[in-house]
Design an enzyme around this catalytic site. Structure first.
Site, PDB file in Angstrom:
ATOM      1  N   ASN A   1       0.802  -1.223   0.000  1.00  0.00           N
ATOM      2  CA  ASN A   1       0.000   0.000   0.000  1.00  0.00           C
ATOM      3  C   ASN A   1       0.838   1.277   0.000  1.00  0.00           C
ATOM      4  OD1 ASN A   1       0.511  -1.224   2.619  1.00  0.00           O
ATOM      5  ND2 ASN A   1      -0.536   0.530   3.501  1.00  0.00           N
ATOM      6  N   HIS A   2       2.136   1.180   0.269  1.00  0.00           N
ATOM      7  CA  HIS A   2       2.973   2.386   0.234  1.00  0.00           C
ATOM      8  C   HIS A   2       3.688   2.550  -1.108  1.00  0.00           C
ATOM      9  CE1 HIS A   2       2.260   3.210   4.413  1.00  0.00           C
ATOM     10  NE2 HIS A   2       2.642   1.988   4.740  1.00  0.00           N
TER      11      HIS A   2
ATOM     12  N   HIS B   1      -0.919  -8.747   0.286  1.00  0.00           N
ATOM     13  CA  HIS B   1      -0.557  -7.660   1.200  1.00  0.00           C
ATOM     14  C   HIS B   1      -1.832  -7.081   1.788  1.00  0.00           C
ATOM     15  CE1 HIS B   1       2.507  -4.781   2.537  1.00  0.00           C
ATOM     16  NE2 HIS B   1       1.516  -3.920   2.553  1.00  0.00           N
TER      17      HIS B   1
ATOM     18  N   HIS C   1       3.228  -6.651   9.675  1.00  0.00           N
ATOM     19  CA  HIS C   1       4.543  -6.628  10.329  1.00  0.00           C
ATOM     20  C   HIS C   1       4.605  -7.547  11.554  1.00  0.00           C
ATOM     21  CE1 HIS C   1       5.933  -2.495   8.576  1.00  0.00           C
ATOM     22  NE2 HIS C   1       4.933  -2.972   7.866  1.00  0.00           N
TER      23      HIS C   1
END
Ligand SMILES: [Fe+2]
Length: 213
Positions: A21-22, A105, A132
């Protein structure tokens, strides 16, 4: 991800990089995504976005391995549901390689478990990322697809998912913008080790959790 960081990771021995998403946090990655066949971004972004969601690379012995990346839609700002793209993506991957690895993800465990079940017997592994935090469910499903809901984080674990704890806590306590900085302590390599046969059927799936001295 920036082109410089991508080059460093690839030089360090990574064969393929997957994103999330980044992806557009640093715009300069866009031309890199267009030109490199070793980096994938989520396949379910805008159809007008640069880059691709699937690459096929060769293992050391020449075996083709397809790697694809999708982004979850629960609790995330994702333009297209991953379930709209997963099956056509897997069909394309399977037409080019017997060994297929999917990086899902996503924030929600339910989506990642559902995707792993949906693709059981059709791909080698469905590996969750984004939270994470490594989950305690590495497994080989009945159809021969390895899965883990989240592979965890390679980075500083003395932190709030990689960020200096006091900065993350300040943002949560005050609701004010706080500039995040990466933490430094407790670095661990986390991931998952999947073994498979020549047909791409997973034989084992073990979590990896290695402290870096
Ligand atoms: Fe993420």
């Amino acid at each position: 991800m920036t082109p410089r960081l991508a080059d460093r990771l690839l030089r360090a021995g990574a064969d393929v990089l997957t994103l999330g998403n980044h992806v557009w946090r640093r715009r300069e990655i866009a031309p890199y995504l267009e030109s490199s066949d070793r980096i994938v971004r989520p396949a379910n972004l805008s159809t007008k976005a640069p880059g691709r969601g699937l690459v096929v690379v060769e293992a050391e012995d020449g075996t083709p391995i397809a790697v694809a990346n999708v982004q979850g839609s629960l609790f995330m700002n994702t333009p297209v549901s991953p379930f709209e793209v997963l099956e056509p993506l897997v069909e394309e991957a399977r037409s080019r390689a017997r060994i297929v690895v999917i990086d899902f993800h996503g924030e929600a465990t339910s989506e990642k478990v559902a995707a792993a079940r949906l693709l059981d017997g059709r791909v080698t592994a469905v590996i969750g990322t984004h939270t994470h935090v490594q989950t305690n469910d590495a497994r080989v499903q009945p159809g021969g697809t390895a899965a883990i809901t989240d592979a965890g984080m390679t980075g500083p674990h003395d932190s709030v998912i990689g960020v200096k704890a006091e900065l993350a806590i300040e943002r949560m306590r005050t609701g004010m913008p706080v500039r995040f900085e990466p933490a430094g302590g407790g670095v661990r390599i986390e991931g998952v080790l999947v073994e498979c046969d020549a047909e791409g059927r997973a034989l084992s799936c073990e979590p990896v959790r290695v402290p870096v001295p």
